[in-house]
Motif scaffolding. Structure first.
Motif, short mmCIF file in Angstrom:
data_model
loop_
_atom_site.label_atom_id
_atom_site.label_comp_id
_atom_site.label_asym_id
_atom_site.label_seq_id
_atom_site.Cartn_x
_atom_site.Cartn_y
_atom_site.Cartn_z
N MET A 200 66.18 29.32 43.81
CA MET A 200 66.49 29.29 45.24
C MET A 200 66.27 30.66 45.88
N HIS B 213 58.65 31.18 43.09
CA HIS B 213 59.58 30.23 42.48
C HIS B 213 58.84 29.22 41.60
N ASP C 44 60.02 22.97 49.32
CA ASP C 44 60.51 23.37 47.99
C ASP C 44 61.93 23.91 48.07
N PHE C 45 62.22 24.72 49.08
CA PHE C 45 63.56 25.29 49.24
C PHE C 45 64.60 24.18 49.41
N ILE D 215 69.00 26.92 39.03
CA ILE D 215 68.81 26.69 40.46
C ILE D 215 68.92 27.98 41.26
N TRP E 113 73.37 25.86 38.08
CA TRP E 113 73.20 26.95 39.05
C TRP E 113 73.02 28.29 38.37
N ILE F 147 65.07 22.39 46.10
CA ILE F 147 65.86 23.19 45.15
C ILE F 147 67.35 23.04 45.46
N ILE F 148 67.71 23.18 46.73
CA ILE F 148 69.12 23.07 47.12
C ILE F 148 69.66 21.66 46.84
N CYS G 145 62.57 31.44 46.05
CA CYS G 145 61.93 30.64 47.09
C CYS G 145 62.30 31.17 48.48
N PHE G 146 63.54 31.56 48.67
CA PHE G 146 63.98 32.04 49.98
C PHE G 146 63.26 33.34 50.36
#
Length: 107
Positions: A47, A59, A86-87, A43, A106, A90-91, A50-51
């Motif tokens: 993450m 990602h 998507d973000f 993860i 994680w 993911i979270i 993606c960020f």
């Protein structure tokens, strides 16, 4: 022993009682059974990718979804909306790899 899906068994991670692999709670002690991850993707890297690079779909390349990664690259992350969704996924722990396995670990 037959290992077809209806007969696959596992052991409780707390008390060791044998139970069906799809059980969410142990019938012996009631402990919640966390699913074993079937993917080597994590993860945290997904993450962070993606960020910082979500608009490029990096990602998605990381988890093996090359086709949708190219689409995100061409549409600038679905104009930012697709990358944001998507973000959040993911979270929330709902994002999957190319084989449909959820990213559960994680690191």
């Amino acid at each position: 022993m037959d290992q077809s899906p209806q007969f696959q068994m596992q052991y409780c991670r707390v008390c060791g009682k044998q139970m069906h692999q799809s059980a969410q709670y142990c019938p012996g002690c009631g402990a919640v059974q966390t699913p074993v991850s079937n993917t080597d993707k994590r993860i945290l890297p997904a993450m962070l990718l993606c960020f910082f690079f979500g608009f490029l779909g990096v990602h998605r390349f990381y988890v093996g979804k090359v086709g949708t990664g190219i689409l995100q690259l061409l549409t600038i992350g679905g104009f930012g909306i697709w990358a944001l969704i998507d973000f959040i996924m993911i979270i929330a722990g709902a994002f999957t790899d190319k084989e449909g396995n959820k990213l559960t670990l994680w690191t």
